[in-house]
Design a protein around this motif. Structure first.
Motif, PDB file in Angstrom:
ATOM      1  N   GLY A  52      24.627   8.096  31.189  1.00 41.59           N
ATOM      2  CA  GLY A  52      24.951   8.608  32.516  1.00 41.59           C
ATOM      3  C   GLY A  52      24.981  10.122  32.609  1.00 41.59           C
ATOM      4  O   GLY A  52      25.361  10.669  33.642  1.00 41.59           O
ATOM      5  N   LYS A  53      24.568  10.819  31.559  1.00 48.74           N
ATOM      6  CA  LYS A  53      24.590  12.286  31.566  1.00 48.74           C
ATOM      7  C   LYS A  53      23.286  12.849  32.136  1.00 48.74           C
ATOM      8  O   LYS A  53      22.220  12.271  31.964  1.00 48.74           O
ATOM      9  CB  LYS A  53      24.803  12.822  30.143  1.00 48.74           C
ATOM     10  N   GLU A  54      23.407  14.032  32.795  1.00 47.12           N
ATOM     11  CA  GLU A  54      22.228  14.690  33.351  1.00 47.12           C
ATOM     12  C   GLU A  54      21.383  15.259  32.209  1.00 47.12           C
ATOM     13  O   GLU A  54      21.906  15.797  31.233  1.00 47.12           O
ATOM     14  CB  GLU A  54      22.636  15.820  34.303  1.00 47.12           C
ATOM     15  N   VAL A  55      20.040  15.123  32.348  1.00 46.02           N
ATOM     16  CA  VAL A  55      19.119  15.577  31.309  1.00 46.02           C
ATOM     17  C   VAL A  55      18.362  16.815  31.798  1.00 46.02           C
ATOM     18  O   VAL A  55      17.692  16.766  32.830  1.00 46.02           O
ATOM     19  CB  VAL A  55      18.105  14.466  30.946  1.00 46.02           C
ATOM     20  N   PRO A  56      18.450  17.951  31.085  1.00 49.46           N
ATOM     21  CA  PRO A  56      17.714  19.157  31.486  1.00 49.46           C
ATOM     22  C   PRO A  56      16.211  18.963  31.297  1.00 49.46           C
ATOM     23  O   PRO A  56      15.772  18.167  30.458  1.00 49.46           O
ATOM     24  CB  PRO A  56      18.261  20.245  30.549  1.00 49.46           C
ATOM     25  N   TRP A  57      15.413  19.724  32.057  1.00 48.74           N
ATOM     26  CA  TRP A  57      13.953  19.591  32.016  1.00 48.74           C
ATOM     27  C   TRP A  57      13.400  19.772  30.608  1.00 48.74           C
ATOM     28  O   TRP A  57      12.442  19.101  30.194  1.00 48.74           O
ATOM     29  CB  TRP A  57      13.304  20.607  32.960  1.00 48.74           C
ATOM     30  N   ASP A  58      13.986  20.699  29.817  1.00 52.30           N
ATOM     31  CA  ASP A  58      13.474  20.998  28.475  1.00 52.30           C
ATOM     32  C   ASP A  58      13.575  19.800  27.537  1.00 52.30           C
ATOM     33  O   ASP A  58      12.868  19.739  26.522  1.00 52.30           O
ATOM     34  CB  ASP A  58      14.245  22.183  27.860  1.00 52.30           C
ATOM     35  N   ASP A  59      14.454  18.860  27.857  1.00 51.78           N
ATOM     36  CA  ASP A  59      14.647  17.692  26.989  1.00 51.78           C
ATOM     37  C   ASP A  59      13.850  16.474  27.466  1.00 51.78           C
ATOM     38  O   ASP A  59      13.983  15.389  26.891  1.00 51.78           O
ATOM     39  CB  ASP A  59      16.132  17.309  26.933  1.00 51.78           C
ATOM     40  N   ILE A  60      13.061  16.649  28.520  1.00 53.13           N
ATOM     41  CA  ILE A  60      12.347  15.510  29.094  1.00 53.13           C
ATOM     42  C   ILE A  60      10.911  15.450  28.584  1.00 53.13           C
ATOM     43  O   ILE A  60      10.210  16.452  28.558  1.00 53.13           O
ATOM     44  CB  ILE A  60      12.359  15.572  30.638  1.00 53.13           C
TER      45      ILE A  60
END
Length: 259
Positions: A52-60
């Protein structure tokens, strides 16, 4: 009007420098998603389904899901390795009769405009296409994706119509279509009469997208209405059902058309 692509049309050994413009506009009104009770705008975030945590673009990353649920990760180098060669050319590779192309293949229109120094060659291709009664099948790359298209003449312009690849179309055999339905001669004659009565010349300028106009009217009406007031409901046409007599519906339709 702003050009969306610059390149050239390849016609044999001749290159015709062109600009490409979108040949259509969308009738769309931008509506925001808001929380109804306080009109607070909604923000979309990228959230992991597991924690349920937000994922930053760099980790996608992008991945293809296998049947066992595991993922094959694809990075930028993988996409670069299979990307079509980035050219700025609309390559004509064959000429065909336009009527040989079923309408379901046609997808998106573009308008081509020649560079100043290429006006004569552009006019030559245009007039040759017009005289031959054919269209040019072509390939072109836009935004790293290869497309198939046809070049056809419309008045003084050469239009580029993006068309679908064959494997993008679905087979009509995938849906349940009537095959053993008995239609009486009287029903068929009456249906044919309705078609004949409504037959006319195709004049596209007569047809308007009324949905956008009605939506704007509705927005203005609601904005001007007093708080708590609701606009009058829109009247809908009565839907017919299978229980209704088909012949009576046809008779009523024909009478309405004649009047």
């Amino acid at each position: 009007m702003k050009a969306i692509w610059k390149g050239s049309i390849s016609f044999g050994l001749v290159n015709i420098p062109i600009k490409l413009y979108s040949g259509a506009t969308a009738h769309r009104i931008d509506l925001d998603m808001i929380r109804q009770k306080d009109k607070c705008p909604i923000q979309y975030v990228r959230v992991c389904k597991k924690d349920g945590k937000e994922v930053p673009w760099d980790d996608i990353a992008k991945g293809y899901r296998k049947e066992n649920g595991d993922y094959v990760i694809l990075d930028k180098s993988d996409f670069a390795a299979i990307a079509p060669e980035k050219t700025q050319t609309v390559d004509i590779f064959e000429f065909v009769k336009e009527e040989e192309i079923p309408p379901q293949y046609l997808e998106k229109p573009y308008i081509t405009e020649p560079a100043k120094e290429a006006k004569k060659v552009y006019a030559l291709l245009r007039d040759a296409l017009k005289k031959s009664g054919k269209v040019g099948l072509c390939r072109f790359v836009m935004r790293t994706t290869q497309h198939l298209g046809i070049l056809k003449v419309e008045e003084d312009a050469i239009l580029l119509i993006q068309i679908r690849f064959n494997d993008e179309l679905r087979d009509t055999g995938e849906v349940n279509l009537p095959s053993d339905i008995k239609i009486s001669k009287k029903e068929l004659d009456m249906a044919t009469s309705i078609i004949e009565q409504l037959t006319g010349k195709f004049e596209p300028e007569k047809y308007k997208d009324t949905y956008k106009e009605e939506l704007v009217k509705m927005i203005k009406k609601k904005a001007a209405a007093k708080k708590g007031e609701k606009p009058a409901p829109v009247k809908r046409r009565k839907k017919t059902t299978d229980k209704d007599d088909l012949l009576e519906q046809l008779k009523a339709s024909l009478a309405a058309v004649k009047s």
